[in-house]
Write an enzyme that holds these catalytic residues in place. Structure first.
Site, PDB file in Angstrom:
ATOM      1  CG  HIS A 152      93.037  56.169  35.105  1.00 19.89           C
ATOM      2  ND1 HIS A 152      92.496  56.545  36.316  1.00 19.89           N
ATOM      3  CD2 HIS A 152      93.393  54.863  35.252  1.00 19.89           C
ATOM      4  CE1 HIS A 152      92.535  55.525  37.155  1.00 19.89           C
ATOM      5  NE2 HIS A 152      93.067  54.492  36.531  1.00 19.89           N
ATOM      6  CG  ASP A 385      69.683  45.635  31.842  1.00 21.75           C
ATOM      7  OD1 ASP A 385      69.539  45.707  30.609  1.00 21.75           O
ATOM      8  OD2 ASP A 385      68.887  45.015  32.582  1.00 21.75           O
TER       9      ASP A 385
END
Length: 439
Positions: A152, A385
């Site tokens: 992070h 995708d």
């Protein structure tokens, strides 16, 4: 569900596939003050895709191409010439793990936030030097689960989400959009002269000696932290917003209403004394709040926290509208001036002189009487995708930190919201009984 790992390798930027020359492996990117203020820990998320999905070799090749544009994720943490923490762009690679499952994915869907999902992504402990670790798991039905584990301190959720989308774009041969902006040194300069107009001690920074005061639950089943997934339908959210916005000049946002409602519900479930102080830390993205604005493709952290505070009694006895007003006021306060005040304070020398450390401490496993909110409602997780369609399911991994609330858009795509709520098991039944009440 049995997961079998078949291979694990480091995938490096594939410059030849992009027609580009290799980057300079001596490049060093110093962490900004906003990076250093964030959680120094690994975060894991899980995506699920229906069959057919591209072969692993195609996904691996796409990852190599994406890392050319996002070299941070192929690098390692180190120090710069002045001794400050930095990202070393050494092209050492991101971890890529291939695995299979012995069941059809439908038989375990929807995945629940329990320790079982930990087998669907690498652990940050498995490769502490690597900044990104990925596992692709093929299920018996041909469906694909992709688990990410990322550091992070390198980037916030929005910029990490941009990389996930970029990987899918590179895999299917599409242009990467948004174009990543890597020049961290061009942003977040302190002003001359410094102008610290807000208090940052006790907010973004705390004394070093308090850094290790970790609160943990006691032993026993009632003190086990369990994570409950709550689904708020579009209809429920509409009623909640109408309830919270009554008499207001404009409707409240979905985020503010849901956070206010859950703050009250979690406080009721905990059974806090009426005079006890409770706060909610809400991550605020500074990209559009700062002037000039930080580009959407910026690859680092641009997060500070709003911290509305009240007493437990005030919170639960007054209507949800009151909690929304507290949240709205504090979120609005985290504006351009606040971000610049933070940057000036972080560069003033006070942090070093007073031995201050970031309050964002991943070692804190119990947040009660407070809560912390990570809103992923605007992160483009469902834009990923690889060529076989977008994910039909997304979730954070199992993260049993009491009071750490994660919000994300439901995979139904109808404006509903899923909330992952970790509480002690002794408090969970009360929470379930009140979380759908608008009283």
């Amino acid at each position: 569900m049995k997961i079998t790992v078949h291979s694990s390798k480091a995938v490096k930027p594939e410059y030849g596939a992009c027609g580009l020359a290799p980057g300079c492996t001596a490049d060093v990117v110093p962490l900004t003050v906003l990076d250093k203020a964030n959680f120094d820990t690994y975060i894991s998320v899980i995506y699920a895709f229906h069959a057919p999905a591209p072969p692993n070799a195609v996904l691996e090749a796409g990852l190599g191409r994406a890392l050319v544009d996002y070299r941070e994720w192929a690098g390692r943490l180190g120090v710069d010439a002045s001794g400050g923490r930095a990202i070393l762009l050494n092209d050492a690679g991101a971890r890529f793990v291939e695995a299979t499952a012995d069941v059809a994915l439908d038989s375990v869907m929807p995945l629940k936030p329990t320790s079982e999902v930990l087998s669907l992504h690498p652990s940050g402990d498995d490769g502490p030097e690597e900044l990104m670790l990925i596992q692709v798991t093929r299920f018996a039905c041909g469906s694909l689960v992709v688990g990410f584990t990322t550091q992070h301190i390198v980037s916030d959720g929005r910029s990490t989400g941009n990389f996930f989308v970029a990987w899918s774009q590179a895999t299917r041969g599409a242009a990467i959009d948004p174009v990543p902006v890597h020049d961290r040194a061009s942003f977040f300069h302190p002003r001359e002269p410094l102008h610290v107009e807000y208090e940052h001690r006790g907010v973004e920074f705390k004394p070093c000696e308090k850094a290790h005061d970790v609160v943990c639950g006691a032993d026993g089943d009632e003190d086990e932290v369990v994570v409950n997934k709550v689904h708020f339908s579009r209809e429920f959210i509409s009623k909640l917003k109408a309830h919270a916005s009554a008499g207001a000049p404009r409707p409240c946002s979905t985020l503010q209403c849901v956070v206010a409602h859950l703050w009250r519900s979690m406080t009721m479930a905990r059974g806090l004394d009426g005079g006890e102080t409770t706060s909610v830390a809400i991550a605020v993205d500074g990209r559009a709040r700062m002037s000039p604005q930080v580009p959407d493709g910026y690859t680092g952290n641009v997060i500070l926290w709003a911290r509305p505070t009240t007493t437990a009694g005030e919170l639960v006895t007054r209507p949800v509208k009151h909690a929304v007003e507290l949240i709205s006021r504090e979120v609005a306060r985290i504006n351009d001036g606040y971000f610049k005040s933070f940057i000036d304070f972080a560069n003033s020398g006070a942090v070093e002189k007073e031995r201050l450390v970031a309050t964002a401490d991943a070692a804190d496993m119990v947040l009660s009487p407070n809560i912390e909110v990570d809103s992923w409602l605007r992160i483009p997780f469902y834009d990923m995708d690889f060529g076989g369609g977008r994910p039909f399911f997304f979730m954070p991994s199992y993260l049993p930190v009491e009071g750490l609330l994660i919000l994300l858009p439901s995979f139904l795509g109808d404006g509903s919201v899923d909330a992952y709520v970790p509480l002690f098991s002794r408090d969970m039944n009360t929470f379930k009984n009140c979380c759908y009440s608008l009283d």
